[in-house]
Motif scaffolding. Structure first.
Motif, PDB file in Angstrom:
ATOM      1  N   THR A   1      14.199  -0.765 -12.545  1.00  0.00           N
ATOM      2  CA  THR A   1      13.893  -0.820 -11.010  1.00  0.00           C
ATOM      3  C   THR A   1      12.372  -0.290 -10.431  1.00  0.00           C
ATOM      4  O   THR A   1      11.816   0.560 -12.197  1.00  0.00           O
ATOM      5  CB  THR A   1      14.654   0.704 -11.257  1.00  0.00           C
ATOM      6  OG1 THR A   1      14.581   1.455 -12.146  1.00  0.00           O
ATOM      7  CG2 THR A   1      16.264   0.423 -11.082  1.00  0.00           C
ATOM      8  N   GLY A   2      11.696  -0.791  -9.900  1.00  0.00           N
ATOM      9  CA  GLY A   2      10.563  -0.737  -9.702  1.00  0.00           C
ATOM     10  C   GLY A   2       9.494  -1.434 -10.823  1.00  0.00           C
ATOM     11  O   GLY A   2       8.592  -0.833 -10.658  1.00  0.00           O
ATOM     12  N   MET A   3       9.760  -2.932 -11.017  1.00  0.00           N
ATOM     13  CA  MET A   3       8.844  -3.510 -11.464  1.00  0.00           C
ATOM     14  C   MET A   3       7.721  -4.130 -10.558  1.00  0.00           C
ATOM     15  O   MET A   3       8.892  -5.111  -9.566  1.00  0.00           O
ATOM     16  CB  MET A   3       9.498  -4.604 -11.987  1.00  0.00           C
ATOM     17  CG  MET A   3       8.632  -5.888 -13.031  1.00  0.00           C
ATOM     18  SD  MET A   3       9.669  -6.669 -14.287  1.00  0.00           S
ATOM     19  CE  MET A   3       9.206  -5.337 -15.955  1.00  0.00           C
ATOM     20  N   PRO A   4       6.895  -3.836 -10.285  1.00  0.00           N
ATOM     21  CA  PRO A   4       5.933  -4.881  -9.230  1.00  0.00           C
ATOM     22  C   PRO A   4       6.239  -6.516  -9.629  1.00  0.00           C
ATOM     23  O   PRO A   4       6.232  -6.923 -10.587  1.00  0.00           O
ATOM     24  CB  PRO A   4       4.260  -4.434 -10.200  1.00  0.00           C
ATOM     25  CG  PRO A   4       4.815  -3.435 -11.233  1.00  0.00           C
ATOM     26  CD  PRO A   4       6.489  -3.627 -11.696  1.00  0.00           C
ATOM     27  N   THR A   5       5.564  -6.733  -8.346  1.00  0.00           N
ATOM     28  CA  THR A   5       6.050  -8.210  -8.154  1.00  0.00           C
ATOM     29  C   THR A   5       5.320  -9.062  -8.640  1.00  0.00           C
ATOM     30  O   THR A   5       5.391 -10.012  -9.069  1.00  0.00           O
ATOM     31  CB  THR A   5       6.140  -8.757  -6.175  1.00  0.00           C
ATOM     32  OG1 THR A   5       6.843  -7.903  -5.991  1.00  0.00           O
ATOM     33  CG2 THR A   5       6.577 -10.022  -6.049  1.00  0.00           C
TER      34      THR A   5
END
Length: 439
Positions: A107-111
């Motif tokens: 969850t929340g890994m940068p694009t």
């Protein structure tokens, strides 16, 4: 150094190899030097282990089956072995899914990180998808067909483990059926061959500390982008944490089922575990695993000769645990709507079946992961991105899960031996036991 225990020598070799690899990474031409002048020694070592794996399995299993004197014991040993392997694999998958759902590393890994990983590892992902397609297109009963060789010499030459195991079982049972008198010359031959190959293991292991130095140095120079490794740290820690819990589960079995000391078990098995970490291959480590289990853990040859080769092929607890974590991690990053309870049940079933068909070679788990993801309807267009996400840390995690695979094989062999009253006092042999008589 001569008085130092083998596992300490191997650990020293590993540490120096890692340090040397990092130093070479900082020098101009360092990577080329390691690739051209250091890595080949690791390759030679693995080739030597593979060289003796096939004759060791053949000799050990045929001799072991013929020593049972009773065909019904083969059925009993086989059912216990497969049953325990399936049980430990289920435990591994459940541990993996529990950890990844609790920690939620995806969850929340940068694009921008996802795009960078995709660009870097797209080619590797496409190769694995292609291999998985070949395996899937072969048909549901192809693994069963593959057990039965049409030419045993081809099977021996290509080291097809399940075919070799089947042939050895076939020969061993036939030796029982023709009677002890007629079988004795061939049984004596395989007994002698087994002793020779085990002595070869002792000799090859003299080179192990230097080989793991070469193998680890080569692994370190392969890591280019430390930024990506940091981004995947939580995912990697989930896998490693799950693998440590699985080893803890094995130690509980050793303590309460086998009634042996867990610390003693780890100490005696450690050279095989360290080689598994260095080579990422339970098949290449198999000769050393058999030598440690038979001579240092006290498992009779008829049990180790059957349980360990079967385990190297069908028991992939570390790989199954990894597949559960990797599949959910990928969904957390790029397909969160697929994270349903039903899909996770499908992952458990598919990972169990996939682990049985997984080859005992580096990165085979990645191929099986494709099949696991496809079984839950993972979008085909996202599959290359999903695989690319975990490629950066796959090799070090592959090294760790191979340790669990080998530890699981040894644990099950001790459990089966205990249940059949086939545990004896360890009788370690050294390479120079007979050296004074022949020098």
């Amino acid at each position: 150094m001569k008085k130092l225990a083998l596992h300490w020598k191997i650990i020293i070799g590993m540490v120096l190899g890692i340090i040397f690899g990092f130093i070479m990474n900082t020098l101009d031409g360092g990577k080329g030097f390691v690739t051209n002048w250091i890595a080949p020694f690791g390759t030679i070592f693995i080739n030597l282990l593979k060289l003796i794996a096939v004759p060791l399995i053949l000799a050990s299993l045929i001799k072991g089956i013929s020593d049972l004197k009773d065909i019904s014991k083969i059925k009993s040993m086989g059912l216990r072995t497969i049953g325990i392997y399936i049980g430990t694999t289920l435990v591994a998958i459940i541990i993996g899914l529990s950890i990844v759902n609790l920690v939620k590393p995806g969850t929340g890994m940068p694009t921008d990180t996802i795009e960078k990983i995709k660009t870097t590892y797209q080619g590797n992902a496409d190769v694995m998808i292609g291999k998985a397609k070949v395996a899937k297109d072969a048909g549901p009963l192809q693994p069963l067909v593959d057990i039965f060789p049409s030419n045993i010499f081809t099977a021996l030459g290509e080291a097809k483990m399940l075919q070799i195991i089947f042939f050895a079982l076939f020969v061993g049972i036939s030796l029982l059926l023709i009677g002890e008198k007629k079988a004795k010359p061939l049984v004596n031959f395989f007994d002698s061959l087994n002793e020779v190959v085990m002595k070869m293991v002792d000799l090859i292991m003299l080179f192990a500390p230097y080989a793991v130095f070469a193998l680890l140095a080569n692994v370190i120079i392969a890591f280019d982008d430390t930024e990506i490794l940091v981004k995947l740290l939580w995912y990697a820690l989930c896998v490693v944490g799950g693998l440590l819990l699985m080893i803890g589960f094995y130690l509980i079995l050793i303590r309460f089922v086998v009634k042996k000391s867990p610390l003693w078990f780890l100490k005696e098995l450690s050279p095989a575990q360290l080689l598994a970490f260095s080579t990422s291959s339970s098949a290449a480590t198999l000769p050393v695993t058999m030598e440690r289990v038979e001579e240092h853990l006290g498992v009779d040859k008829e049990v180790s000769g059957f349980v360990l080769p079967v385990g190297a092929t069908v028991n992939m607890d570390g790989t199954s645990l990894y597949q559960g974590i990797a599949a959910v991690f990928i969904m957390q990053v790029i397909w969160p709507e697929g994270l349903t309870f039903t899909n996770q049940l499908v992952i458990i079933a598919t990972a169990l079946l996939a682990s049985i068909g997984s080859a005992a070679v580096p990165s085979a788990g990645m191929v099986m992961l494709v099949i696991v993801l496809e079984s839950i309807g993972f979008p085909a267009e996202l599959l290359p991105i999903g695989l690319a996400l975990i490629f950066a840390v796959d090799r070090p995690l592959d090294m760790c899960r191979t340790v669990v695979n080998v530890t699981g094989d040894a644990t099950v062999s001790m459990m089966v031996a205990k249940s059949l009253d086939k545990l004896h006092d360890p009788k370690p042999k050294e390479w120079d036991d007979n050296y004074e008589a022949v020098k």
